[in-house]
Design a protein around this motif. Structure first.
Motif, PDB file in Angstrom:
ATOM      1  N   ALA A  29     -14.533  -2.395  -9.995  1.00 55.13           N
ATOM      2  CA  ALA A  29     -15.474  -1.336 -10.342  1.00 55.13           C
ATOM      3  C   ALA A  29     -15.309  -0.129  -9.410  1.00 55.13           C
ATOM      4  N   TRP A  30     -15.122  -0.408  -8.117  1.00 52.88           N
ATOM      5  CA  TRP A  30     -14.992   0.673  -7.124  1.00 52.88           C
ATOM      6  C   TRP A  30     -13.730   1.496  -7.380  1.00 52.88           C
ATOM      7  N   LEU A  31     -12.634   0.832  -7.739  1.00 53.95           N
ATOM      8  CA  LEU A  31     -11.377   1.548  -7.957  1.00 53.95           C
ATOM      9  C   LEU A  31     -11.430   2.409  -9.211  1.00 53.95           C
ATOM     10  N   VAL A  32     -11.996   1.877 -10.293  1.00 56.70           N
ATOM     11  CA  VAL A  32     -12.093   2.671 -11.527  1.00 56.70           C
ATOM     12  C   VAL A  32     -12.980   3.887 -11.295  1.00 56.70           C
ATOM     13  N   GLY A  33     -14.111   3.687 -10.636  1.00 57.20           N
ATOM     14  CA  GLY A  33     -14.970   4.823 -10.316  1.00 57.20           C
ATOM     15  C   GLY A  33     -14.259   5.820  -9.419  1.00 57.20           C
ATOM     16  N   GLY A  34     -13.441   5.305  -8.485  1.00 62.83           N
ATOM     17  CA  GLY A  34     -12.716   6.177  -7.572  1.00 62.83           C
ATOM     18  C   GLY A  34     -11.673   7.044  -8.246  1.00 62.83           C
ATOM     19  N   VAL A  35     -11.059   6.550  -9.316  1.00 59.58           N
ATOM     20  CA  VAL A  35     -10.088   7.357 -10.057  1.00 59.58           C
ATOM     21  C   VAL A  35     -10.761   8.633 -10.567  1.00 59.58           C
ATOM     22  N   PHE A  36     -12.010   8.498 -11.005  1.00 57.60           N
ATOM     23  CA  PHE A  36     -12.741   9.679 -11.469  1.00 57.60           C
ATOM     24  C   PHE A  36     -13.194  10.544 -10.298  1.00 57.60           C
ATOM     25  N   SER A  37     -13.764   9.920  -9.254  1.00 56.63           N
ATOM     26  CA  SER A  37     -14.348  10.716  -8.173  1.00 56.63           C
ATOM     27  C   SER A  37     -13.321  11.336  -7.255  1.00 56.63           C
ATOM     28  N   TRP A  38     -12.143  10.706  -7.085  1.00 59.32           N
ATOM     29  CA  TRP A  38     -11.152  11.201  -6.135  1.00 59.32           C
ATOM     30  C   TRP A  38      -9.972  11.919  -6.783  1.00 59.32           C
ATOM     31  N   LEU A  39      -9.730  11.682  -8.074  1.00 60.01           N
ATOM     32  CA  LEU A  39      -8.564  12.277  -8.719  1.00 60.01           C
ATOM     33  C   LEU A  39      -8.929  13.195  -9.888  1.00 60.01           C
ATOM     34  N   ILE A  40      -9.616  12.665 -10.879  1.00 54.12           N
ATOM     35  CA  ILE A  40      -9.815  13.404 -12.130  1.00 54.12           C
ATOM     36  C   ILE A  40     -10.824  14.541 -11.978  1.00 54.12           C
ATOM     37  N   VAL A  41     -12.038  14.226 -11.563  1.00 52.89           N
ATOM     38  CA  VAL A  41     -13.109  15.230 -11.537  1.00 52.89           C
ATOM     39  C   VAL A  41     -12.833  16.353 -10.540  1.00 52.89           C
ATOM     40  N   PRO A  42     -12.295  16.090  -9.323  1.00 52.00           N
ATOM     41  CA  PRO A  42     -11.992  17.206  -8.420  1.00 52.00           C
ATOM     42  C   PRO A  42     -10.994  18.205  -8.997  1.00 52.00           C
ATOM     43  N   VAL A  43      -9.992  17.701  -9.716  1.00 55.75           N
ATOM     44  CA  VAL A  43      -9.011  18.594 -10.323  1.00 55.75           C
ATOM     45  C   VAL A  43      -9.653  19.428 -11.422  1.00 55.75           C
ATOM     46  N   VAL A  44     -10.508  18.809 -12.228  1.00 53.84           N
ATOM     47  CA  VAL A  44     -11.212  19.545 -13.282  1.00 53.84           C
ATOM     48  C   VAL A  44     -12.093  20.631 -12.660  1.00 53.84           C
ATOM     49  N   ALA A  45     -12.814  20.281 -11.599  1.00 55.65           N
ATOM     50  CA  ALA A  45     -13.689  21.256 -10.934  1.00 55.65           C
ATOM     51  C   ALA A  45     -12.885  22.432 -10.375  1.00 55.65           C
ATOM     52  N   ALA A  46     -11.742  22.149  -9.751  1.00 54.54           N
ATOM     53  CA  ALA A  46     -10.904  23.217  -9.206  1.00 54.54           C
ATOM     54  C   ALA A  46     -10.306  24.065 -10.318  1.00 54.54           C
ATOM     55  N   TRP A  47      -9.878  23.422 -11.398  1.00 62.98           N
ATOM     56  CA  TRP A  47      -9.298  24.142 -12.538  1.00 62.98           C
ATOM     57  C   TRP A  47     -10.307  25.120 -13.143  1.00 62.98           C
ATOM     58  N   PHE A  80      -8.380   8.694  -1.622  1.00 60.76           N
ATOM     59  CA  PHE A  80      -7.980   7.815  -2.722  1.00 60.76           C
ATOM     60  C   PHE A  80      -6.921   6.819  -2.266  1.00 60.76           C
ATOM     61  N   LEU A  81      -5.949   7.279  -1.478  1.00 56.98           N
ATOM     62  CA  LEU A  81      -4.880   6.396  -1.029  1.00 56.98           C
ATOM     63  C   LEU A  81      -5.449   5.206  -0.252  1.00 56.98           C
ATOM     64  N   THR A  82      -6.372   5.471   0.665  1.00 55.35           N
ATOM     65  CA  THR A  82      -6.979   4.397   1.445  1.00 55.35           C
ATOM     66  C   THR A  82      -7.675   3.382   0.546  1.00 55.35           C
ATOM     67  N   ASN A  83      -8.501   3.878  -0.361  1.00 54.72           N
ATOM     68  CA  ASN A  83      -9.271   2.994  -1.228  1.00 54.72           C
ATOM     69  C   ASN A  83      -8.394   2.281  -2.245  1.00 54.72           C
ATOM     70  N   PHE A  84      -7.380   2.967  -2.747  1.00 51.84           N
ATOM     71  CA  PHE A  84      -6.470   2.380  -3.737  1.00 51.84           C
ATOM     72  C   PHE A  84      -5.741   1.172  -3.150  1.00 51.84           C
ATOM     73  N   VAL A  85      -5.213   1.341  -1.944  1.00 53.49           N
ATOM     74  CA  VAL A  85      -4.476   0.253  -1.303  1.00 53.49           C
ATOM     75  C   VAL A  85      -5.390  -0.939  -1.051  1.00 53.49           C
ATOM     76  N   TYR A  86      -6.584  -0.686  -0.542  1.00 53.48           N
ATOM     77  CA  TYR A  86      -7.477  -1.792  -0.209  1.00 53.48           C
ATOM     78  C   TYR A  86      -7.985  -2.507  -1.463  1.00 53.48           C
ATOM     79  N   CYS A  87      -8.332  -1.741  -2.499  1.00 54.15           N
ATOM     80  CA  CYS A  87      -8.834  -2.373  -3.718  1.00 54.15           C
ATOM     81  C   CYS A  87      -7.747  -3.192  -4.405  1.00 54.15           C
ATOM     82  N   LEU A  88      -6.504  -2.693  -4.405  1.00 55.97           N
ATOM     83  CA  LEU A  88      -5.415  -3.484  -4.979  1.00 55.97           C
ATOM     84  C   LEU A  88      -5.172  -4.748  -4.163  1.00 55.97           C
ATOM     85  N   TYR A  89      -5.318  -4.641  -2.857  1.00 53.93           N
ATOM     86  CA  TYR A  89      -5.192  -5.832  -2.010  1.00 53.93           C
ATOM     87  C   TYR A  89      -6.251  -6.868  -2.387  1.00 53.93           C
TER      88      TYR A  89
END
Length: 350
Positions: free
Chosen positions: A35-53, A235-244
């Motif tokens: 759950a944390w990783l899926v939410g993180g994809v939105f909070s750390w990758l998708i939504v920030p790029v949309v906001a900047a765009w 995202f990198l920190t959380n991605f690695v730990y959640c996959l672990y």
């Protein structure tokens, strides 16, 4: 007027941060890490790029053209902040929204508010230094507000300790399924220390914000380009730990588990992630009005703590405690609210 708007934007950001974990409580069957990783994809990758765009012309061009030192330190502070964000989620997992956030954010507020001006003093960087804050009337009022806030946080933390002593393990787990004081205190302390690095990341990436303004960006949204780089690190920190955790707990199948309500799980994770990012979207707007100083960070932290404690009361995380404990946590919330007002007054004088 700028101070009032800054207070308003920080309040919105604090409300978003104090509320983002609620949708996670609705996710079923999935493990915490999925759950944390899926939410993180939105909070750390998708939504920030949309906001900047939506707010910054050629934001990727700014990131690509910035000097390597600026990019490196902004990203590294994001990595360190990612540890804080990760353990922040664990703190609420083990302690609940009210106690978990209070302990984690108490340290985060102190480090995040005071380290940048101390750094500017030692490094000779332009901006509010600690001596300038201490030597001005407005700065002294801000420092008073910080001390009041720390006292309010102390009261909330004390209420949590009183709750620990009053309730049985079964009673505590009625509202917090994985309640563990020892684990919670460890991860909350790590979270508080590392989470302050987000504020340092904003400081390190200031050249990107300046470039955004030079390209015609509304100064209100200038920090959105910084957030992208900081959140890449997080995202990198959380991605690695959640996959672990997915690997060690054999939970890779969560993402396609037919026995889980997949559509609703992805929806709740997306809402949680989006709400989480909004805290920094509004923080950036508030910071553009107040500056990246002690007042901005403490206002942000204080409103998060107030919101999370109100939600903790709403979800009956304090069910079964004595009237003394209840008065203590409510008193802590009131003191924090007073600290927000004091900091706002100090910043308007400053």
């Amino acid at each position: 007027m700028g101070s009032i708007l800054g207070l308003f934007f920080h309040s919105l950001g604090g409300f978003a941060s104090g509320s983002f974990y609620i949708p996670y409580r609705k996710i079923q069957v999935w493990s915490w890490e999925s759950a944390w990783l899926v939410g993180g994809v939105f909070s750390w990758l998708i939504v920030p790029v949309v906001a900047a765009w939506l707010t910054i012309p050629d934001f990727m061009g700014i990131i690509q053209s910035i000097d390597s030192d600026t990019f490196f330190w902004t990203f590294v502070f994001g990595l360190l902040w990612g540890i804080g964000g990760l353990t922040f989620g664990l703190a609420m997992r083990y302690l609940g929204m009210s106690l978990g956030m209070s302990i984690a954010l108490s340290l985060c507020s102190i480090f995040g508010a005071l380290v940048p001006p101390i750094y500017r003093e030692l490094a000779g960087v332009e901006g509010d230094t600690i001596s300038h804050i201490v030597g001005s009337t407005g700065g002294q009022v801000v420092l008073l507000g910080i001390l009041v806030c720390v006292f309010g946080i102390f009261l909330c933390g004390k209420a949590g300790m009183m709750k620990e002593n009053e309730l049985s393990q079964e009673q505590k787990q009625e509202t917090i399924k994985e309640f563990s004081l020892t684990k919670g205190l460890i991860v909350a302390t790590i979270s508080g220390l590392c989470s302050a690095c987000f504020n340092f990341g904003i400081e390190a990436g200031k050249d990107m914000a300046d470039a955004a303004v030079a390209k015609g960006c509304d100064p209100l949204f200038q920090n959105n380009v910084i957030f992208i780089v900081v959140l890449w690190g997080g995202f990198l920190t959380n991605f690695v730990y959640c996959l672990y955790l997915n690997f060690s707990n054999k939970t890779f199948g969560d993402y396609v588990n037919a026995s889980a309500p997949l559509r609703m799980n992805y929806l709740f994770a997306a809402v949680a992630g989006t709400t989480w990012f909004l805290q920094f979207f509004f923080y950036g707007m508030g910071e553009s009005k107040l500056g990246n100083g002690a007042s901005s960070w403490i206002l942000h932290m204080a409103t998060i703590i107030m919101t999370s404690n109100f939600w903790g009361l709403y979800f009956k995380e304090w069910k079964g405690v004595s009237s003394t404990t209840m008065r203590t946590v409510i008193g802590g919330i009131v003191v924090i609210l007073i600290s927000v007002i004091i900091v706002g007054i100090g910043n308007s004088i400053h």
